[in-house]
Design an enzyme around this catalytic site. Structure first.
Site, PDB file in Angstrom:
ATOM      1  N   ASP A  28       0.873  -1.165   0.000  1.00 60.31           N
ATOM      2  CA  ASP A  28       0.000   0.000   0.000  1.00 60.31           C
ATOM      3  C   ASP A  28       0.920   1.228   0.000  1.00 60.31           C
ATOM      4  OD1 ASP A  28      -2.295   1.668   0.329  1.00 60.31           O
ATOM      5  OD2 ASP A  28      -1.890   1.737   2.486  1.00 60.31           O
ATOM      6  N   ASP A  30       0.019   5.213   0.916  1.00 60.39           N
ATOM      7  CA  ASP A  30      -0.073   6.217   1.976  1.00 60.39           C
ATOM      8  C   ASP A  30      -0.091   5.553   3.352  1.00 60.39           C
ATOM      9  OD1 ASP A  30      -0.098   9.025   2.417  1.00 60.39           O
ATOM     10  OD2 ASP A  30      -2.154   8.866   3.115  1.00 60.39           O
ATOM     11  N   LYS A 221      -9.360  -2.406  -2.549  1.00 57.35           N
ATOM     12  CA  LYS A 221      -9.181  -3.265  -1.392  1.00 57.35           C
ATOM     13  C   LYS A 221     -10.335  -3.067  -0.406  1.00 57.35           C
ATOM     14  CE  LYS A 221      -5.325  -1.038  -0.974  1.00 57.35           C
ATOM     15  NZ  LYS A 221      -4.074  -0.469  -0.427  1.00 57.35           N
ATOM     16  N   ASP A 246      -1.071  -0.557   6.052  1.00 57.16           N
ATOM     17  CA  ASP A 246      -1.260   0.073   7.364  1.00 57.16           C
ATOM     18  C   ASP A 246      -2.705  -0.012   7.839  1.00 57.16           C
ATOM     19  OD1 ASP A 246      -2.194   1.964   5.411  1.00 57.16           O
ATOM     20  OD2 ASP A 246      -2.168   3.483   6.992  1.00 57.16           O
TER      21      ASP A 246
END
Lengths: 306, 306
Positions: A28, A30, A221, A246
């Protein structure tokens, strides 16, 4: 890991066996490799060394505001070695979804960004709707707003020009027989530095779903299309892939849904306490949000592997 | 009726005993006494005769786009004898809710109409937010948008100028400790002539709730505040009240929630088949959406009672 997930800290002697067990790492963006416009310290080195050591690396993001090209440029600026073909954002993946899964024969009414328009056009899909659409007139005018007769799908992504009139236009298209309804993702907020956040695409999608009284198919996702899109283009084997993210509800859930190994990094939204709460809930659905491993930062992989 | 509702056609010999058993009749407006700008044929006569025969009559609507005064004017234009004090719309009731239930000490951030602003000001509540609020700048600007430090509540009603920036501003206010969150109603669509519809307040409220990650308290039907507001001002007794409406999920549910007698009229949204599906579902919650009686139109009361 088959069955229950472990949620173990990934450190020391555990790093090498895990990385040796995979050919491919999906990141991922950010909160994982950067925050806003700053690279996570050490992240470029980790990713560049993974690639040099022969791993395939991909960037998988629910953010729909950038094209693959725009992501590749940002990655390069921040010191990551990456090409457009390694970037899978929802702007690109939504276009691929409409083209390859839906086999759309018609235009898209797009609630979204210029980047989404570009990705649609790049696969040959025409669209209408980008930019401001202020309200005028009264209720009966809204219900009879001019529609493009070639539109056969409504696509909702992030749109800072979202307005009542766009919501209304989406409802009028979705009231037509056979109109497809697709959303990029359901993230309710975009987190920013300092604990602040702004509304995410999930808010806009909920508004349109409430009006249309039906659910959109989402591309991002935790839905497996994002992984399938990468896997089909690069011939990946799921048991040789690691998903790093995250967020438990999107990144880790995607990994679980697709049978990948999963690693939570603590530089973004979710915490170890969040993961442990899912693990201890006894709820089958929540087990998919428990990662195999966690690290403080992906930079922690550096001294252990290279 | 205690326990199960009957959903019987109200005709012939049943009309007089029902009307004799009540002192007060509450009417929903759109789809019941008018459709758009046209009175339901016979509706003004029925309502005027009910009042002449000594019944108290009230107009109870989830629509937040008009003040009590604007409703009284519309009622008069269409031939209904009615005063402002008999009108309970969500613009007025939201103002009363914030003043009397919340005892709000501060300003309101209002996603809503000029009519809502007027009703707030009429009870001494200051507001900000009415009118267009276009987006500018970038994410970090949105997260740090200027806020009015006196705002202590967010109120969401129907707003044709709803925009991403309003959604964002609501999120920023709701992120402050102790900020109240109130919505006028959850109707997902406003139905228009010819089977058309435009998005209702429920869509806007869902968007804000998704961003804020919490639920608003709603004032409108089926929540009992609307009835409590009428009952407290006019000293009503619930077992001597009849609620008349065209929607099972708002009007009839309000009646059930408050222990009123209920009458579905078929000039609007819901059908007898809808009511029978609730009745036969075996689901306790859905029994509240089964009316005691139904009529084709409230005009059907005319020859039977007067």
């Amino acid at each position: 890991s088959v069955g229950g997930r472990s949620c173990r800290r990934l450190s020391g002697a555990l790093v090498r066996p895990l990385l040796d067990s995979v050919d491919c790492v999906l990141f991922d963006c950010d909160g994982v490799i950067w925050r806003g416009d700053q690279a996570i310290p050490g992240a470029p080195q980790v990713i560049n060394l993974l690639k040099e050591s022969g791993k395939k690396v991909f960037f998988v993001t629910n953010n729909s505001t950038k094209t693959r090209k725009m992501y590749a440029d940002k990655l390069a600026t921040l010191g990551f070695h990456a090409s457009e073909e390694e970037v899978f954002g929802t702007a690109y993946c939504s276009a691929m979804y409409l083209k390859t899964v839906c086999r759309l024969d018609g235009k898209v009414y797009l609630i979204g960004s210029p980047a989404m328009r570009q990705e649609l056009e790049a696969v040959g899909i025409q669209q209408t709707g980008v930019g401001p659409d202020p309200v005028s007139g009264k209720q009966s005018d809204w219900a009879n707003v001019a529609l493009d007769p070639e539109v056969k799908a409504v696509l909702v992504g992030f749109d800072e020009h979202f307005s009542y009139m766009k919501l209304n236009r989406a409802l009028q298209y979705l009231s037509q027989q056979g109109c497809l309804f697709v959303g990029t993702n359901r993230d309710s907020r975009l987190p920013l530095e300092g604990g602040k956040a702004v509304p995410g695409t999930g808010c806009l999608l909920q508004a349109v779903e409430t009006a249309a009284q039906c659910q959109a198919q989402t591309v991002g996702k935790p839905n497996r299309f994002m992984y399938d899109c990468v896997a089909s283009q690069f011939g990946l084997s799921r048991d040789r892939c690691l998903m790093v993210g995250d967020r438990l509800d999107t990144d880790i859930m995607l990994g679980s849904n697709c049978g990948l190994k999963t690693l939570l990094t603590l530089t973004g939204v979710s915490t170890v306490a969040d993961a442990e709460a899912h693990q201890q809930s006894g709820c089958a659905e929540r087990q998919g949000m428990v990662p195999d491993y966690y690290v403080e930062s992906i930079a922690d992989l550096l001294p252990e592997y290279f």
